[in-house]
Design an enzyme around this catalytic site. Structure first.
Site, PDB file in Angstrom:
ATOM      1  N   VAL A 344       0.697  -1.266  -0.005  1.00  0.00           N
ATOM      2  CA  VAL A 344       0.014  -0.053   0.039  1.00  0.00           C
ATOM      3  C   VAL A 344       0.920   1.144   0.155  1.00  0.00           C
ATOM      4  O   VAL A 344       1.535   1.423   0.820  1.00  0.00           O
ATOM      5  CB  VAL A 344      -1.006  -0.102   1.224  1.00  0.00           C
ATOM      6  CG1 VAL A 344      -1.898   1.026   1.117  1.00  0.00           C
ATOM      7  CG2 VAL A 344      -1.621  -1.285   1.186  1.00  0.00           C
ATOM      8  N   LYS A 357      -3.460   0.707  -3.364  1.00  0.00           N
ATOM      9  CA  LYS A 357      -2.931  -0.770  -2.914  1.00  0.00           C
ATOM     10  C   LYS A 357      -2.689  -1.350  -4.266  1.00  0.00           C
ATOM     11  O   LYS A 357      -3.670  -1.448  -5.255  1.00  0.00           O
ATOM     12  CB  LYS A 357      -3.861  -1.454  -2.080  1.00  0.00           C
ATOM     13  CG  LYS A 357      -3.727  -2.913  -1.801  1.00  0.00           C
ATOM     14  CD  LYS A 357      -4.556  -3.303  -0.886  1.00  0.00           C
ATOM     15  CE  LYS A 357      -4.843  -4.760  -0.797  1.00  0.00           C
ATOM     16  NZ  LYS A 357      -6.073  -5.346   0.066  1.00  0.00           N
ATOM     17  N   ASP A 449      -9.794 -11.601   8.445  1.00  0.00           N
ATOM     18  CA  ASP A 449      -8.461 -11.239   8.881  1.00  0.00           C
ATOM     19  C   ASP A 449      -8.571 -10.057  10.013  1.00  0.00           C
ATOM     20  O   ASP A 449      -7.818  -9.400   9.329  1.00  0.00           O
ATOM     21  CB  ASP A 449      -8.013 -11.269   7.667  1.00  0.00           C
ATOM     22  CG  ASP A 449      -6.474 -11.290   7.713  1.00  0.00           C
ATOM     23  OD1 ASP A 449      -5.973 -11.758   8.749  1.00  0.00           O
ATOM     24  OD2 ASP A 449      -5.503 -10.630   6.812  1.00  0.00           O
TER      25      ASP A 449
END
Ligand SMILES: *[C@@H]1O[C@H](CO)[C@@H](O)[C@H](O)[C@H]1NC(C)=O
Ligand SMILES: *[C@@H]1O[C@H](CO)[C@@H](O)[C@H](O)[C@H]1NC(C)=O
Ligand SMILES: *[C@@H]1O[C@H](CO)[C@@H](O)[C@H](O)[C@H]1NC(C)=O
Ligand SMILES: *[C@@H]1O[C@H](CO)[C@@H](O)[C@H](O)[C@H]1NC(C)=O
Ligand SMILES: *[C@@H]1O[C@H](CO)[C@@H](O)[C@H](O)[C@H]1NC(C)=O
Ligand SMILES: *[C@@H]1O[C@H](CO)[C@@H](O)[C@H](O)[C@H]1NC(C)=O
Ligand SMILES: *[C@@H]1O[C@H](CO)[C@@H](O)[C@H](O)[C@H]1NC(C)=O
Length: 617
Positions: A344, A357, A449
């Site tokens: 990023v 990104k 995540d």
């Protein structure tokens, strides 16, 4: 009458839709029990849904005046208020993204107008999620913040589970911004406009480049209008000219036809991957997984191509498409000095700081998830770019100023600045963000995540969830391909590959432990923090204050920080970390408990909700 600057320009590309999850959310809202449903419908003065349901949803706009009453003035805050990207507001209003509107300057806010037909309320609107601050009432927010684009009785109707006279600070309320879809798809999109005391049809028509007859046809005779009535006006020429056709043509020109083919290819690849994933799911997959599968199946066949083009044009409506040269310039050719984290980069476009990104072709997956979600506590996607020569996709996000939570906790000096109040707010923000993706999207999204490095902090230390790269739609799916981050992975996912919202709840519990202890999710000798906490606190219900104080972050212990508040958070964390997924609370329950803890703490410390007291960086 404010001077609208809307005059034709064919160049102008990019319509702006907003809240993609809006329809799903509204649906959910109406499935909730409705205490006053039996009573006659409230008089709400919005727009009745058209008998022809196929006109919904459609693109619509609201005319919003920057900075009047208690409304925000800068584009970013206006975008935040309506839950749309600031780039889209800038674009719809023909302003550069870096410009600062003057007070009272009219802005066009793009919105998706829909008719969530129900027995309570048959009017079309764009649902905006608004978080209640101290002193807010439905009336004050409708008339001041939203400038009469909605009316408080309508707010009451669409929030049947809330008690308007007893609003909890921090609770999310849906404000239905009135809007209307034209009867024929050939006509101009409609702008919701609040008729001012000084207005006449002639002055409004002149400002929007339309005529008095069209206004009368849409809104009835001029003499029947009262001040502050909500009317609709055909949108100005420059917003109209670029339809989908023009946007697709614009993209084709920008990327070259080859580029467009590559976009299609990218989507096909993603679909192929998804199909494979779906077929790997074992039996017993739940409803959500089946929905996902059906979706994929549709993408495959002959009809798939048309669907595909719809997907792409949907994206074009929602996001800005950047050119690769533009991104190179913005990031000094992806210079290392611009690297924020992972792949990023920090970029500056038109004076606006953005996070870029870089990804291989797998971006379409994250794009598909992100276009479903729209919430203050989720990092916002602003646009994307496809570089067909290198086979690379770029996703462009809002830049979140203070970086990741893990960075703040790891640096001991920084951690001292994150006081208990700020940490409690972060925990609550994160809970709201997760609650939103778990409850208000359909099929449901599981982030998969959640970890402190995927929690970003903005200038006011409010938290936003980032990185939907692993996220999955559909619940109770089973996967054989285990992904995630050590120390945060729920036991049932590791052993059975079971994907449910409860795996996010587990990971959230780990982040709470990090907030309390200041320790990393996995220690240097490889022990997971949740295992350590379990050993330290034991299995019994409830923990002793003294034990919590002994375990807590030294940086916190130095400050005066109410032990009961810390204990209650440790107890929430322990509940989230239950080995049995079904025994873990839902994020709705967590958000509720934490909002109570936050209120209690406000009482304790005497400060009200607002910017946490964090010293300058
Ligand atoms: C948009 O803004 C630019 C620069 O301010 C101006 O030159 C152009 O005429 C405007 N276009 C329209 C349609 O108003
Ligand atoms: C809208 O619907 C309500 C209730 O169904 C009805 O009373 C009202 O007349 C309608 N308004 C218009 C403008 O059609
Ligand atoms: C909304 O529409 C449905 C079906 O068309 C109808 O049954 C219901 O009574 C309407 N509700 C109101 C409040 O007008
Ligand atoms: C909204 O309408 C009320 C009257 O209904 C008026 O007093 C108020 O000034 C209006 N708000 C704005 C921002 O114009
Ligand atoms: C307001 O709501 C709280 C819980 O949110 C409840 O405890 C309280 O009794 C309510 N007050 C009134 C007057 O309804
Ligand atoms: C659509 O058509 C109906 C009936 O012809 C009319 O009452 C209504 O105002 C029209 N709506 C719009 C947005 O043009
Ligand atoms: C409903 O609206 C759609 C789209 O504008 C149009 O194609 C269709 O003919 C309309 N149907 C009726 C019955 O008016």
């Amino acid at each position: 009458m404010p001077n609208l600057k809307f005059h034709g320009s064919a160049e102008f590309i990019g319509a702006a839709a907003a809240a993609a999850a809006a329809a799903a959310f509204v649906l959910l809202l109406f499935l909730l029990p409705a205490p006053s449903a039996a009573q006659s419908p409230a008089s709400t003065d919005g727009f009745n849904c058209s008998a022809n349901q196929s006109v919904y949803p459609c693109q619509a706009y609201a005319l919003f005046r920057a900075g009047i009453a208690s409304s925000p003035v800068d584009l970013a805050s206006v975008g935040d208020l309506f839950g749309v990207s600031r780039l889209m507001v800038a674009r719809a209003s023909n302003l550069s993204v870096s410009s600062v509107p003057s007070v009272g300057e009219p802005l066009l806010v793009p919105m998706t107008c829909s008719c969530p037909s129900s027995f309570q309320f048959n009017q079309s609107y764009f649902p905006v999620q608004y978080q209640i601050n101290e002193g807010d009432t439905y009336y004050a927010v409708s008339t001041a913040k939203f400038q009469n684009l909605t009316l408080y009785p309508a707010v009451e109707v669409v929030n049947p589970t809330l008690v308007p006279t007893n609003l909890t600070i921090g609770v999310f309320v849906t404000f239905p911004i009135f809007c209307r879809c034209p009867n024929s798809s050939a006509s101009a999109a409609l702008v919701t406009y609040v008729y001012q005391p000084s207005d006449t049809y002639a002055s409004v028509a002149a400002a929007f480049g339309t005529d008095v007859a069209s206004l009368a046809a849409l809104n009835g005779p001029e003499s029947a209008l009262s001040p502050y009535a909500v009317i609709t006006v055909p949108s100005p020429l420059f917003v109209e000219r670029k339809g989908r056709g023009a946007a697709i043509a614009g993209l084709a020109a920008g990327l070259g036809v080859l580029g467009l083919i590559c976009v299609v290819l990218g989507f096909l690849l993603a679909r192929a991957w998804w199909g494979e994933e779906a077929s790997r799911r074992r039996g017993g997959a739940g409803r959500g997984a089946n929905v996902g599968k059906g979706d994929e199946a549709r993408g495959g066949g002959a009809g798939g191509e048309a669907k595909l083009m719809t997907d792409i044009s949907d994206l074009l409506d929602k996001y800005r498409v950047f050119g690769i040269e533009e991104l190179r310039r913005a990031t000094s050719d992806f210079d290392e000095s611009r690297l924020i984290q992972g792949s990023v980069y920090k970029g500056v476009i038109d004076g606006e700081v953005l996070a870029v990104k870089k990804m291989k072709w797998n971006a379409s997956h994250e794009l598909r998830i992100l276009q479903k979600v729209n919430h203050t506590n989720l990092v916002k996607l602003e646009g994307f770019c496809i570089d067909s020569t290198e086979g690379t996709c770029y996703l462009v996000y809002e830049h979140v100023e203070n970086g990741s939570l893990s960075k703040w906790l790891r640096d001991r000096d920084a951690a001292r600045k994150l006081n208990w109040r700020a940490r409690l707010r972060i925990a609550l923000d994160l809970a709201y963000g997760l609650q939103y993706i778990h409850e208000h999207t359909w099929p449901r999204v599981v982030h998969k995540d959640i970890k402190s490095s995927n929690v970003l902090l903005d200038a006011k230390f409010r938290a936003k969830i980032a990185n939907f790269g692993l996220a999955k739609t559909g619940c109770n799916a089973v996967t054989t391909h285990i992904v995630g981050t050590q120390g945060y992975i729920a036991p049932e996912y590791l052993s059975d590959g079971l994907v449910t919202t409860k795996m996010d709840v587990f990971a959230y519990g780990v982040v709470l432990l990090e907030l309390v202890s200041g320790r990393e999710a996995v220690s240097e000798d490889g022990e997971a923090l949740w295992v350590e906490a379990e050993a330290f606190f034991g299995q019994r219900h409830g923990v002793k204050e003294a034990r919590v104080m002994a375990w807590m972050d030294a940086a916190l212990a130095e400050q005066s920080c109410p032990p009961e508040s810390v204990v209650s958070i440790v107890n929430v964390a322990r509940a989230c970390l239950h080995k049995e997924p079904s025994k873990r609370p839902t994020m709705v329950e967590v958000a509720y408990t934490l909002s109570k803890a936050d209120e209690m703490f406000s009482d304790f410390s005497g400060d009200s909700l607002g910017v946490p007291d964090v010293a300058a960086r």
